[in-house]
Design a protein around this motif. Sequence first.
Motif, PDB file in Angstrom:
ATOM      1  N   ASP A 158      71.115  91.106 -23.170  1.00 55.08           N
ATOM      2  CA  ASP A 158      70.807  89.860 -23.862  1.00 55.08           C
ATOM      3  C   ASP A 158      71.847  89.638 -24.958  1.00 55.08           C
ATOM      4  O   ASP A 158      71.652  90.014 -26.108  1.00 55.08           O
ATOM      5  CB  ASP A 158      69.394  89.937 -24.466  1.00 55.08           C
TER       6      ASP A 158
ATOM      7  N   LYS B  51      71.080  87.964 -28.307  1.00 56.02           N
ATOM      8  CA  LYS B  51      70.334  88.737 -29.311  1.00 56.02           C
ATOM      9  C   LYS B  51      71.230  89.039 -30.515  1.00 56.02           C
ATOM     10  O   LYS B  51      70.780  89.066 -31.656  1.00 56.02           O
ATOM     11  CB  LYS B  51      69.826  90.043 -28.681  1.00 56.02           C
TER      12      LYS B  51
ATOM     13  N   ASN C  20      64.560  93.871 -27.135  1.00 58.66           N
ATOM     14  CA  ASN C  20      63.647  92.803 -26.721  1.00 58.66           C
ATOM     15  C   ASN C  20      62.471  92.649 -27.664  1.00 58.66           C
ATOM     16  O   ASN C  20      61.950  91.559 -27.856  1.00 58.66           O
ATOM     17  CB  ASN C  20      63.104  93.080 -25.308  1.00 58.66           C
TER      18      ASN C  20
END
Lengths: 197, 579
Positions: free
Chosen positions: B498, B501, B475
């Motif tokens: 995620d 990403k 993150n």
Amino acid sequence: MEKDGLELEITELRLGLPGRDVTEKMMKKRGFTEMIMTSSGSNSEQCESGVVSSGVDVEKVNETPAVKTQVVGWPPVCSYRRKNSCKEVSTTKVGLGYVKVSMDGVPYLRKMDLGSNQGYDDLAFALDKLFGFHGIGVALKDGDNCEYVTIYEDKDGDWMLAGDVPWGMFIESCRRLRIMKRSEATGFGLQPRGVNE
Amino acid sequence: MNYFPDEVIEHIFDFISSHKDRNSISLVSKSWHKIERCSRKRVFIGNCYAINPERLIQRFPSLRSLTLKGKPHFADFNLVPHEWGGFVHPWIVALAKARVELEELRLKRMVVSDESLELLSRSFASFKSLVLVSCEGFTTDGLASVATNCRHLRELDLQENEIDDHRGQWLNCFPQSSTALTSLNFSCLKGETNLAALERLVARSPNLESLKVNRAVPLDALTRLMSCAPQLVDLGVGSYENEPDQESFMKLMAAIKKCTSLRSLSGFSEVTPLCLTAFYPICQNLTSLNLSYAAEIQGNHLIRFIQFCKRLQRLWILDSIGDKGLEVVASTCKELQELRVFPSDLHDEEDNDTAVTEIGLVAISAGCPKLHSLLYFCKQMTNAALITVAKNCPNFIRFRLCILEPNKPDHTTSQSLDEGFGAIVQACKGLRRLSLSGLLTDKVFLYIGMYAEQLEMLSIAFAGDTDKGMLYVLNGCKKMRKLEIRDSPFGNTALLADVDKYRTMRSLWMSSCEVTLGGCKRLARNAPWLNVEIINENENNDLMMERNEEDEREKVDRLYLYRTVVGARKDAPPCVTIL
């Protein structure tokens, strides 16, 4: 110190990367320290997360606890460098390489050029001279009666009793020598005679 | 700029060489994209499976120089099976077929065959430069083809490759007319070298600036080589385990004295102390020194040598130099920018008193303000030391610390090293590459996520407590490109949090972690633009795919995922499953 516990762990180490069968997460993290054969002897848990790169034996030299080289790919030194570091003896040319010789009870290592010896007798004499100790030669020639045994690590990483194979084969594959007290040798995990070729 | 004719814009683009910048240019507009791609000469492909050669050639028809990387970094540490992939052959075939006027090929961690080298040598008439790093699969026969057929060869640079040495006459294959060589590096060849052929080649190469020979070139040959190439800037010597006699020594020293342009010295797989002293005359000119293969030489000889090297910018050395030796480096080498300290004892044979510790590192950081790249293998570290290092050297771009014993805490406080590494990432705002070691909790990853804004590559081993650790990094680090993790307790939650990403990253490696087959399958389903590879050397993969749902909980040995525009590769071996 649980020498017997030591060899049990060796046989129970699995040939796989850690993490395959570990049940607890914490054990995962401490897995490596459990591979370390500490002198505390508290190795009652099975070292399931132990990783052994094939052939490397756990070598317990007196009390130093840390065993750093039992994990595949650790320390992260690239394989080219590992192979070409002088500590690995080159076997492409007979006599080109020096081998390290360690002796139990002696705090420093010695080096000798195997190729400068003509045979096992020569080697026995050279070893005696190296350490200033007149028992080693006997170990080579008359193994069963001596206080010491002479063992060597071959190019596969296995520890073998010196003197079994023809001289030429021996110097081609010997990477280092160790003169070990007979009493320590029994639990050591030597390859049985005749296992190779 | 749109009022200018295309040729003018193209001319302006010529001044822009960085790949990043050229990639940015191509995004500005359609016309810029076209001009840029048609004029692009150099292309860098960080993962050979992210694209295929046909599409490459289609986009960049004027290609002259190609750089390709194959296996993931952890292949260096035997974590990737031998047959994994990274074959250069299809690339050479495609480039040859399209009649690309290839001049330069640089490969890293790829599989190269003699057949590939033969084809290369015959297909590109203007071929000038071949650089192979950590490659394998070829022999000196392949080198012979290159020497024979590449009439305009200027550079042949073989670094750390596994080459089958057939002890043939490849050096003899350079034609008499070949006089254009500027760089020749065959230090990784293990066999004997035709010394006469080498000497003749060097003698007729007046532009030779870089020469790195292998172990088999003895002292007297080296002396002759240096005598006929005093213009050398970069020299790699062989192996000298015997002390030279007086006459040889004097001759060597005389030859060395003439090499006033010498700036870089390497090789020395073995060197006696006396031999080393022959190089003293040129020490003051050296900017780069690599003594990291000279395992037999003792610290005091190294120290004496380095004391003369006041202009050193790059130093690669073994930890046998010790903390005391590093203190000497710190007081001598004020221009030092890059330091690598490798472990000399890989077999844990000795209770290594001379290995380096935090003391050496702190000394270096205090004495060498220009230091920006570090690789440091040591036996212990403390938070206090790392905090001091961070304060002394806020300019680190690459910081790789390897404490030899995994999970080792700060040896004075027994705490984790979270604070120490935290200080590094906080102070070094330009940090692009980081490798961690020692006892580390999730906290260090919190710091990394918070502060390491420029971080592009992160290597993690035996660290962290929960998925939160990995999540902090994913993150927080916006510029992350390569993340490689081993033996750490990160699992599906972090992996799947995620998925997008991974569009911004080149690759992710996870081995001996907590991710399961089920998690990986789910990822592959949600991200069809990713190749999700499971590497499992211990089982037949057909068996693996037939298993029922329960086995989705089976942990994955090794996971390697990377973005790609060309889908699953077709050359994967049986031990690799692409989900």
